[in-house]
Write a protein that holds these residues in place. Structure first.
Motif, PDB file in Angstrom:
ATOM      1  N   ARG B  19       0.837  -1.191   0.000  1.00 41.44           N
ATOM      2  CA  ARG B  19       0.000   0.000   0.000  1.00 41.44           C
ATOM      3  C   ARG B  19       0.876   1.246   0.000  1.00 41.44           C
ATOM      4  NH1 ARG B  19      -5.239   0.487   3.571  1.00 41.44           N
ATOM      5  NH2 ARG B  19      -6.003   2.450   2.759  1.00 41.44           N
ATOM      6  N   VAL B  21       1.987   4.960   0.726  1.00 38.95           N
ATOM      7  CA  VAL B  21       1.725   5.914   1.798  1.00 38.95           C
ATOM      8  C   VAL B  21       1.378   7.252   1.154  1.00 38.95           C
ATOM      9  CG1 VAL B  21       2.687   7.101   3.769  1.00 38.95           C
ATOM     10  CG2 VAL B  21       3.307   4.735   3.321  1.00 38.95           C
ATOM     11  N   HIS B  24      -2.175  11.992   2.908  1.00 40.57           N
ATOM     12  CA  HIS B  24      -3.161  11.919   3.987  1.00 40.57           C
ATOM     13  C   HIS B  24      -2.657  11.079   5.146  1.00 40.57           C
ATOM     14  CE1 HIS B  24      -6.634  14.145   2.934  1.00 40.57           C
ATOM     15  NE2 HIS B  24      -6.772  13.577   1.738  1.00 40.57           N
ATOM     16  N   ASP B  25      -1.984   9.991   4.800  1.00 41.16           N
ATOM     17  CA  ASP B  25      -1.482   9.096   5.844  1.00 41.16           C
ATOM     18  C   ASP B  25      -0.479   9.797   6.743  1.00 41.16           C
ATOM     19  OD1 ASP B  25      -3.011   7.103   4.897  1.00 41.16           O
ATOM     20  OD2 ASP B  25      -1.435   6.157   3.698  1.00 41.16           O
ATOM     21  N   GLU B  26       0.315  10.686   6.121  1.00 37.08           N
ATOM     22  CA  GLU B  26       1.356  11.371   6.895  1.00 37.08           C
ATOM     23  C   GLU B  26       0.782  12.534   7.708  1.00 37.08           C
ATOM     24  OE1 GLU B  26       4.443  10.361   6.709  1.00 37.08           O
ATOM     25  OE2 GLU B  26       4.885   9.541   4.718  1.00 37.08           O
ATOM     26  N   ASP B  27      -0.413  12.960   7.324  1.00 39.22           N
ATOM     27  CA  ASP B  27      -0.982  14.157   7.944  1.00 39.22           C
ATOM     28  C   ASP B  27      -1.660  13.804   9.258  1.00 39.22           C
ATOM     29  OD1 ASP B  27      -2.147  16.444   8.641  1.00 39.22           O
ATOM     30  OD2 ASP B  27      -3.285  16.751   6.781  1.00 39.22           O
ATOM     31  N   GLU B  28      -1.135  14.370  10.305  1.00 39.03           N
ATOM     32  CA  GLU B  28      -1.619  14.044  11.647  1.00 39.03           C
ATOM     33  C   GLU B  28      -3.085  14.422  11.856  1.00 39.03           C
ATOM     34  OE1 GLU B  28      -0.855  12.431  15.225  1.00 39.03           O
ATOM     35  OE2 GLU B  28       0.922  13.115  14.206  1.00 39.03           O
ATOM     36  N   VAL B  30      -5.644  14.314   9.857  1.00 43.56           N
ATOM     37  CA  VAL B  30      -6.678  13.517   9.200  1.00 43.56           C
ATOM     38  C   VAL B  30      -6.750  12.145   9.864  1.00 43.56           C
ATOM     39  CG1 VAL B  30      -7.481  12.624   6.994  1.00 43.56           C
ATOM     40  CG2 VAL B  30      -6.013  14.641   7.063  1.00 43.56           C
ATOM     41  N   ALA B  31      -7.942  11.714  10.232  1.00 48.22           N
ATOM     42  CA  ALA B  31      -8.078  10.374  10.799  1.00 48.22           C
ATOM     43  C   ALA B  31      -8.272   9.371   9.663  1.00 48.22           C
ATOM     44  CB  ALA B  31      -9.265  10.333  11.748  1.00 48.22           C
ATOM     45  N   ASP B  32      -7.579   8.251   9.711  1.00 46.32           N
ATOM     46  CA  ASP B  32      -7.757   7.234   8.665  1.00 46.32           C
ATOM     47  C   ASP B  32      -8.738   6.187   9.175  1.00 46.32           C
ATOM     48  OD1 ASP B  32      -5.572   8.538   7.520  1.00 46.32           O
ATOM     49  OD2 ASP B  32      -4.167   7.202   8.559  1.00 46.32           O
ATOM     50  N   PRO B  33      -9.880   6.040   8.513  1.00 44.99           N
ATOM     51  CA  PRO B  33     -10.803   4.992   8.956  1.00 44.99           C
ATOM     52  C   PRO B  33     -10.270   3.617   8.536  1.00 44.99           C
ATOM     53  CG  PRO B  33     -11.641   6.066   7.002  1.00 44.99           C
ATOM     54  CD  PRO B  33     -10.388   6.793   7.370  1.00 44.99           C
ATOM     55  N   PHE B  34     -10.721   2.575   9.218  1.00 40.73           N
ATOM     56  CA  PHE B  34     -10.389   1.210   8.789  1.00 40.73           C
ATOM     57  C   PHE B  34     -11.042   0.965   7.440  1.00 40.73           C
ATOM     58  CE2 PHE B  34      -9.398   0.773  13.199  1.00 40.73           C
ATOM     59  CZ  PHE B  34      -8.431  -0.202  13.243  1.00 40.73           C
ATOM     60  N   GLU B  38      -6.976  -2.408   4.541  1.00 43.83           N
ATOM     61  CA  GLU B  38      -6.221  -2.570   5.791  1.00 43.83           C
ATOM     62  C   GLU B  38      -6.460  -3.959   6.390  1.00 43.83           C
ATOM     63  OE1 GLU B  38      -6.525   0.650   8.480  1.00 43.83           O
ATOM     64  OE2 GLU B  38      -5.399  -0.370  10.058  1.00 43.83           O
TER      65      GLU B  38
END
Lengths: 962, 154
Positions: B19, B21, B24-28, B30-34, B38
């Protein structure tokens, strides 16, 4: 000296020490010619013929020791004959006498004048009256050394003994168990076996070696002459393949032992087959090939978990096929058998057996490229054609991708074997047409730009088949390349292909590709221009294109009408060019076109350039300067430096280009004061951060390179004083400038640097400047790869670390926040071994710093801890009780715990699981429970790490979890 | 482990790429939903008990057969045995369950079932896998735990 008498001899025989001393004395006397050996024999007669065994042992011992002590050329043939007869008779004696006799015989055969016909006599008598294996270990060693000596020096005589000697030797070796002796035997026997006819005893000879195979031996740890298992195994293998006569039995042995479940046995057997393939001629092995192939197939097709076994087996097969390649009939026979099994499985990419089949197929190509590559490519072609005949898409993109990669490897191997041209052109051309068609798919409407895997695979094939592309195919390839390079959104790297084509077909490439790129250069977008540069620059070393490509870059850089953004691209290309080419090219370029002058003019032109372009110019200047001889560097600097106004951005960048990588032997004393003053001023007053960074780097590198004479020193002190005044006035920038100057000084080992560091340390207590001061320590200790600091004091990092430890010591003990922060920055740059030496002192500080809330400090501290934990440090093992709760706390989602902190903490927890189970078990339940909350972290990257750590902790102490 | 391998030449499929990265993944903030991917990443690396291959390579688990509802705390996974009589089906299901038990937050209700119509004793296996007591009991069994740990250790 006096001749020995019965009385003196009797006295000498009383004990060993005296005996050896007397023997040495007698040997010396005989050598000096004081008396004849016959006298000794006569006087010693009482002992040699005594009824008492012990007396005979002592007497023989004395005589043998004397012989061993004599030079090899002193005795004449007659004397030696006498001695030989004596010793051969003695062989019938009591076995207690045997060690002495063996030593005597050993001395005798080394004598230069020994008539060679006596050697068979001695051996015959020896084999008849005694056996090697009934001797002690040390005597056996002597005997094997003796045999080794004889086989090397008395080949003819030993051959006259025919079977007797072989039989005796086989009996002597049979049953030997001592690894040291085996080491000797395995070392000399291969030569013996290869050079002596084995007569009817070949199978017996083979048997005495095969019984050791595979070697099972664990050396004791205290053994001084450490013989390893692998040593012995390697030597034994040599024995087993020493002569083609063994081939039949060797193959059977290897195949039989390959069925074992022991990995070592398997590996040894495969190695034996490998060596057999290398040593035995193909026609000897041919009858056994089917047997070998079946055995190797069992290991490689599909093959088990053990990668080593599979790769070794493939290596053995490769050796077998490669050796056979010299005899076409055998080679084709082999290839037919192997390919017959493998080829059917090459058709379905999705089957489990596909990968093993390709591995074996490639081994076949490596063996006999022309035959195997022809057949394999043919079968791939059938597959591709079938796909073309049916509806498109009957073979998926993924399958085609895999096929292409294997085709590329087949081509590559064939190319390496110089057999590309010998392949059947109908097959290769058809395959290439298919590949080119696939490559050109991107030209179709509605092509998905993101799915370029197939195009990459096609290029991989084309890379390898350039020499056999037909003219029509090349034309298509050029077309595709032009389309690719002018495509508005696809960016594929095909430089390797253009370089290959350029080398083989320069004229075609020029007219069909390069000319088109250059002719239309102006109208392309920046994206395409960048691609063109990337693809043309690798062609530069080829003479045919050098000038054209250089012209393109130079025009784009220097033409006054070029827009800024296009010029920036050209400057980037120029820098790439300068880094990729060798020194000679760059120096010539400078001499022919005076590039430096042109670049400086460009930078200083009336309409100011953007900073990015200036930065590229500076980089280009540095590249050129570095390659020039020192004298020329000096001339250039003295020409341009005095006229530079450092407050002007363009001039500052030029100064950066000129000075950043200037050779350290060039004296800048004349400019030192001005540079120091101007740069410091600039940094204290300008608002532009980019310019400040350049000024700082220049200052740092300047004070590092400068020679510390009286004049320079005082100039430096003036500047430092000025900065300190500014600091007193509360100027944070002055702290930064001072830090950079200190950095340069510390690296060069300047004596007063420690004092300045002390001043900076005091600032850590300052109400407003403390943060800046802590950052100053980061500046001093961090590595900046782009910074040139040529004067480096040996072990300066260690020195700096100790200075800091002393300066901050008291405050650190009290855990002052800013001091600790500054100290962590220093620790980050200190080499790991130094930290390890001081871990007792540092440990508490590190643990303390894990309680602070500042993300950057936490990250560094966690990083340092991780280095220790990864090496399973003992100190950390003892303090896991402290470390683990801290990490668990840090892994929680809280305000100050940034992603980085949480991930590092979890990584550390994961690394902890490498410690021995017994230290971890007390924490297991706590950790697995506490980590549950990290599994629901809002950030996916943190969750991933948490999953890794938690699963690893579950396996601690679990059945088969290790 | 059985001595005889039931399916000697199964189809092997490619693995999907790691996957990527994203920003968004690096941005504190933003919450990443399941999401499906994943969950798939969690179970695709599980080893097959018979072959040195992963469940992904054998297409025993597929991303399309996973359903997840992050808000309602529900995860539903279907897996497909390579042959209808595969005696390893329960073991594979158990491995998936245990892996998720250790890797997902406890708020999720996880259902692991055989893809309908792909196994002879589908219902029995599904029932076993849904029974918490039996799953827990299986993990108490030393030999079973050993095999499962081997399958899910990466």
């Amino acid at each position: 000296m006096t001749t020995p008498t019965r009385a003196t001899l009797e006295a000498a025989l009383k004990n060993d020490v005296k005996l050896q001393k007397t023997a040495a004395q007698i040997a010396k006397d005989v050598t000096a010619g004081s008396y004849d050996l016959a006298i000794l024999a006569e006087e010693l007669g009482f002992a040699l013929t005594s009824q008492d065994t012990d007396a005979r042992v002592a007497g023989t011992n004395l005589l043998s020791s004397v012989l061993a002590g004599l030079p090899v050329d002193i005795l004449n043939a007659q004397q030696l004959e006498f001695l030989t007869t004596f010793y051969t008779d003695r062989l019938r004696d009591h076995h207690n006498v045997m060690p002495a006799i063996i030593e005597g015989i050993n001395a005798l055969v080394h004598m230069k004048n020994l008539p060679s016909q006596y050697v068979p006599m001695i051996l015959q008598s020896f084999f008849q009256h005694t056996t090697c294996q009934s001797q002690t270990r040390g005597d056996r060693t002597k005997l094997f050394n003796l045999f080794q000596y004889l086989t090397l020096h008395f080949k003819n005589e030993l051959q006259t003994m025919a079977g007797d000697f072989l039989y005796g030797l086989i009996n002597s070796i049979d049953g030997e168990r001592d690894p040291r002796n085996l080491d000797i035997i395995f070392s000399f026997m291969p030569d013996f076996i290869a050079n002596y006819p084995l007569l009817h005893l070949a199978e017996e000879m083979f048997e005495i070696f095969s019984c050791y195979f595979p070697i099972d031996f664990n050396p004791s740890k205290q053994d001084p002459t450490a013989i390893t298992r692998d040593d012995l195994a390697g030597k034994l293998t040599n024995c087993l393949v020493a002569t083609p006569v063994f081939a039949e039995w060797t193959v059977v042995l290897a195949v039989e032992k390959l069925e074992s479940d022991l990995v070592v046995a398997k590996l040894d057997s495969i190695e034996l087959l490998h060596q057999a393939a290398l040593k035995f001629p193909p026609d000897v092995l041919e009858p056994h090939f089917e047997q070998i192939w079946q055995a190797l197939k069992a290991e490689t097709f599909p093959g088990g978990d053990n990668v080593e076994i599979v790769s070794m087996a493939l290596k053995a097969l490769a050796a077998l096929l490669e050796r056979a390649a010299t005899v076409p009939s055998i080679s084709q026979n082999y290839q037919t058998i192997v390919l017959g099994v493998v080829l059917p499985h090459l058709t379905d990419v999705n089957q489990r057996l596909f990968n093993p089949a390709t591995a074996i197929a490639l081994v076949c190509v490596a063996g006999d490229a022309r035959y195997a590559a022809g057949r394999i490519l043919n079968s791939f072609l059938l597959k591709l054609q079938a796909a073309a005949a049916q509806t498109p898409g009957s073979i998926s993109a993924e399958q085609r991708n895999k096929l292409y990669h294997i085709i590329a490897q087949v081509y590559k191997l064939t190319g390496l074997r110089q057999a590309l041209e010998q392949l059947d052109s109908r097959t290769t051309l058809a395959i290439q047409t298919d590949v080119i068609a696939t490559l050109r798919l991107f030209e179709q409407e509605g092509f998905d730009d993101k799915q370029l895997d197939l195009q990459r695979a096609s290029l991989a094939v084309l890379n390898e088949c350039v020499p056999v592309l037909s003219e029509a195919q090349r034309a298509l390839v050029y077309k595709a390349l032009v389309q690719l390079i002018s495509h508005p959104s696809i960016n594929l790297d095909f430089t390797y292909l253009t370089v290959q084509l350029g080398a083989l077909q320069p004229v075609e490439l020029q007219s069909n590709f390069i000319d088109i790129c250059i002719r239309n250069f102006e109208i392309f977008s920046n994206f395409i221009k960048r691609k063109i540069y990337a693809n043309l620059l690798p062609l530069l070393p080829q003479m045919a294109f050098t000038q054209r490509i250089l012209d393109l870059v130079m025009t784009q850089v220097f033409k006054t009408t070029t827009p800024d953004h296009v010029r920036l691209l050209a400057l980037e290309a120029l820098n790439t060019l300068l880094t990729q080419e060798d020194q000679r090219f760059v120096v010539e370029l400078q001499q022919n076109s005076n590039l430096i002058h042109k670049l400086i003019e460009l930078a200083q032109q009336t309409s100011p350039l953007p900073l990015e372009a200036l930065d590229q110019i500076a980089a280009a200047l540095s590249h050129i300067i570095q390659q020039l001889p020192v004298s020329e560097q000096y001339a250039i600097v003295s020409e341009y430096l005095p006229n530079l106004q450092l407050q002007v951005a363009a001039d500052l960048y030029v100064a950066k280009g000129l000075l950043a990588y200037l050779h350290k032997d060039i004296s800048l004393d004349d400019h030192f004061e001005r540079l120091l003053h101007d740069l410091t001023d600039l940094s204290l007053h300008t608002q532009n951060e980019q310019l400040r960074v350049i000024a700082h780097h220049l200052l740092c590198s300047l004070v590092n390179k400068i020679e510390y004479n009286q004049a320079n020193h005082s100039k430096l002190l003036v500047t430092i004083h000025k900065l300190k005044t500014a600091i007193k006035a509360g100027d944070v920038r002055a702290v930064e400038v001072l830090a950079w100057i200190t950095k340069g000084l510390i690296v060069s080992g300047f004596a007063d640097a420690a004092e300045i560091v002390g001043d900076l340390a005091e600032l850590l207590d300052h109400p407003t400047l403390s943060t800046g001061a802590a950052l100053a320590f980061d500046i001093i200790s961090a590595e900046y790869p782009e910074l040139d600091l040529p004067v480096v004091k040996y072990l300066y990092k260690q020195k700096f670390f100790h200075t800091i430890l002393n300066k901050l010591g008291n405050k650190l003990a009290a855990y002052c926040v800013h001091h600790l922060k500054a100290f962590i920055y220093v620790l980050k740059a200190t080499p790991h071994p130094v930290l390890k030496l001081n871990i007792e002192k540092l440990g508490p500080l590190l643990f303390k710093s894990l309680e602070y809330t500042e993300a950057q400090t936490l990250c560094i501290a966690l990083g340092i801890c991780e280095n220790f934990v990864r090496q399973q440090d003992v100190y950390f093992q003892a303090h896991l009780g402290h470390l683990i709760p801290s990490c668990l706390e840090l892994s929680k989602y809280k305000e100050h715990h940034t992603m980085q902190v949480r991930i590092s903490a979890l990584q550390l927890l994961y690394d902890c699981t490498k410690y021995p189970t017994f230290v971890l078990l007390p924490h297991k339940v706590d950790v697995t429970l506490a980590l549950a909350s990290a599994l629901d972290d809002p950030k996916r990257l943190v969750r991933n790490m948490a999953v890794k750590a938690r699963n690893a902790w579950y396996l601690v102490g679990a059945p088969s979890g290790d | 482990m059985p001595t005889e391998i039931e399916n000697i030449n199964p189809n092997v499929y490619g693995k999907i790429k790691e996957r990527e990265v994203t920003a968004h993944d690096e941005d504190e903030s933003v919450a990443d939903p399941f999401d499906k991917r994943e969950i798939f990443d969690l179970i695709r690396t599980i080893n097959d008990p018979e072959h040195p291959l992963t469940l992904e390579e054998l297409h025993v688990v597929q991303e399309e057969l996973i359903n997840i509802n992050d808000k309602e705390n529900d995860v539903h996974i279907n897996f497909t045995p390579t042959i209808p009589h595969c005696s390893m089906a329960t073991l594979i299901g158990l491995s998936i369950r245990v892996k998720l038990l250790r890797s997902l937050p406890s708020r999720f209700k996880v259902t692991v079932e055989i893809t309908p119509g792909t196994h002879a004793s589908e219902l029995a296996v599904n029932k076993q896998l849904a029974d918490k007591e039996r799953v827990a009991a299986a993990l108490e069994n030393k030999h079973l735990a050993e095999v499962i740990n081997q399958c899910i250790s990466v």
